[in-house]
Design an enzyme around this catalytic site. Structure first.
Site, PDB file in Angstrom:
ATOM      1  N   GLN A 104       0.817  -1.211   0.000  1.00 24.56           N
ATOM      2  CA  GLN A 104       0.000   0.000   0.000  1.00 24.56           C
ATOM      3  C   GLN A 104       0.853   1.265   0.000  1.00 24.56           C
ATOM      4  O   GLN A 104       0.328   2.369   0.087  1.00 24.56           O
ATOM      5  CB  GLN A 104      -0.937  -0.008   1.215  1.00 24.56           C
ATOM      6  CG  GLN A 104      -1.960  -1.122   1.186  1.00 24.56           C
ATOM      7  CD  GLN A 104      -2.806  -1.183   2.443  1.00 24.56           C
ATOM      8  OE1 GLN A 104      -2.801  -0.283   3.271  1.00 24.56           O
ATOM      9  NE2 GLN A 104      -3.552  -2.273   2.594  1.00 24.56           N
ATOM     10  N   HIS A 154      -1.362   0.085   5.577  1.00 20.08           N
ATOM     11  CA  HIS A 154      -1.996   1.024   6.515  1.00 20.08           C
ATOM     12  C   HIS A 154      -1.113   2.217   6.874  1.00 20.08           C
ATOM     13  O   HIS A 154      -1.001   2.597   8.027  1.00 20.08           O
ATOM     14  CB  HIS A 154      -2.438   0.298   7.785  1.00 20.08           C
ATOM     15  CG  HIS A 154      -3.530  -0.687   7.564  1.00 20.08           C
ATOM     16  ND1 HIS A 154      -4.236  -1.261   8.597  1.00 20.08           N
ATOM     17  CD2 HIS A 154      -4.056  -1.206   6.422  1.00 20.08           C
ATOM     18  CE1 HIS A 154      -5.143  -2.100   8.111  1.00 20.08           C
ATOM     19  NE2 HIS A 154      -5.038  -2.085   6.788  1.00 20.08           N
TER      20      HIS A 154
END
Length: 391
Positions: A105, A171
């Site tokens: 991510q 995250h």
């Protein structure tokens, strides 16, 4: 990047929406039962108060911001490119962008303009960087954007870092927003898929932090007296914050991904603890239960939540009049939910309103000065689209 025929994606999205399983009816005016549940049915694009106009294509776009007083926008691509899109001109690469830790991510993240952009040209960026021993963390920097035929960043300086850096590439959150008065920078800092750091006051993971524009710590922060990283913290107990937005009353809202379901939107208050990972309206991915918010009333509960998950991404406040029923609303993209979600603000309450099935992942939502809404779709063939109000 290339400019594209204006109606290609609109046609594709409409076909996708209409060929999907039959959608249930839109939410009724009295949404009390819907608001208290995880449900939020979607409707086809044919029933939306807009049509979708495709504008441009990008490679894994993540965020965008319009440049005040112009018809241009900055768009980040996750692998590390910053693009200057111009409605009446070519899309240009901006040089001077920092190297990013691309993977999972991570990569180049958010982009916003400084409150004094018109005179200073300052912009703020977030990105993932590598640390020692296979660790990673998000950072935020600011620089001057020099426009022209060869746009560039000058004087880039890092003003904030996630602490501590940890292993894994998930995250980061690293969403950015300035307070309406321009005095404070708010940063969403994800818990990096490590759970417990969201409650650990010695680090800034799983928190929303509040800084002065230069990265220093405001003296009136709720934990300023604690010193160190703790002094940065505005609120805690967050998971993966992928949207921050102020409404026209100066209230700060955030959305964040729940674990397995339980996505939520919160009204962000100073010193509030939103409970993760102690409580959540979702469960662990391995099936283990997490107690729901009502079991622990000492934690701040979400104003709205979703189960099944919609995987929120991008959040914007809408105060205009171009789209019927949208004034004083939050607009939220949905990744796994493949669409756009509208929530009406009623003081400190929030009500589920429209949800439209685009049949594709929506990564970002932005509102231009003329009141039009623009989206970025997700992926290596991500699209910039404009929502054209139906007359």
């Amino acid at each position: 990047m290339k400019n594209l025929p204006p109606f290609a994606l609109a046609a594709a999205l409409a076909v996708a929406a209409c060929s999907a399983p039959a959608a249930t009816e839109a939410a009724p005016a009295d949404t009390a039962a819907l608001d208290a549940s995880g449900e939020h049915p979607a409707v086809p694009l044919a029933d939306a108060p807009f049509r979708v106009q495709e504008i441009a294509s990008f490679d894994e776009p993540w965020a965008m911001t319009f440049l005040p007083g112009t018809r241009a926008a900055l768009v980040t691509e996750k692998a590390g490119k910053l693009k200057l899109w111009q409605e009446s001109g070519p899309t240009l690469d901006v040089t001077g962008v920092p190297a990013v830790a691309y993977g999972g991510q991570g990569g180049l993240g958010d982009v916003i303009v400084a409150p004094d952009f018109a005179t200073s040209g300052t912009i703020y960026l977030s990105w993932a960087e590598a640390g020692s021993g296979g660790t990673f963390g998000a950072v935020v920097g600011r620089a001057k954007l020099v426009q022209g035929a060869a746009p560039r960043l000058e004087g880039l300086e890092v003003i904030w870092k996630q602490t501590p850096k940890v292993t894994g590439r998930g995250h980061y959150s690293h969403r950015l927003a300035f307070s309406p008065d321009g005095r404070y920078l708010f940063i969403g800092s994800g818990e990096r898929q490590k759970f417990d750091p969201a409650q650990d006051m010695t680090g800034n993971l799983g928190k929303i932090v509040r800084l002065n524009p230069d990265g220093s710590i405001p003296a009136d922060n709720p934990f300023a007296g604690e010193g160190g990283v703790t002094a940065q913290i505005w609120s805690l107990g967050h998971r993966n914050i992928l949207g921050l937005a102020f409404d026209d009353s100066g209230r700060l809202w955030n959305q964040e991904m729940g674990p397995r379901h339980g996505d939520e939107v919160n009204l962000v208050e100073a010193k509030a603890n939103y409970g993760y990972p102690i409580v959540s309206n979702g469960d662990h991915y391995d099936g283990r239960d997490i107690p729901d918010h009502p079991t622990r009333p000492e934690f701040a509960a979400p104003k709205l939540w979703w189960n099944p998950a919609v995987s929120p991404a991008g959040l914007a406040y809408y105060g205009g009049d171009l789209y019927p029923g949208w004034k004083n609303s939050l607009l939220m993209g949905a990744l796994s939910g493949e669409g756009l979600v509208q929530m009406r603000i009623d003081g400190t309450a929030l009500h589920k309103a429209g949800r439209w099935d685009f049949g594709t992942r929506i990564r970002e939502v932005e509102v231009r000065e003329d009141g039009t809404v623009w989206l970025l779709t997700d992926g290596d063939d991500g699209r910039l689209v404009k929502l054209v109000p139906k007359r």
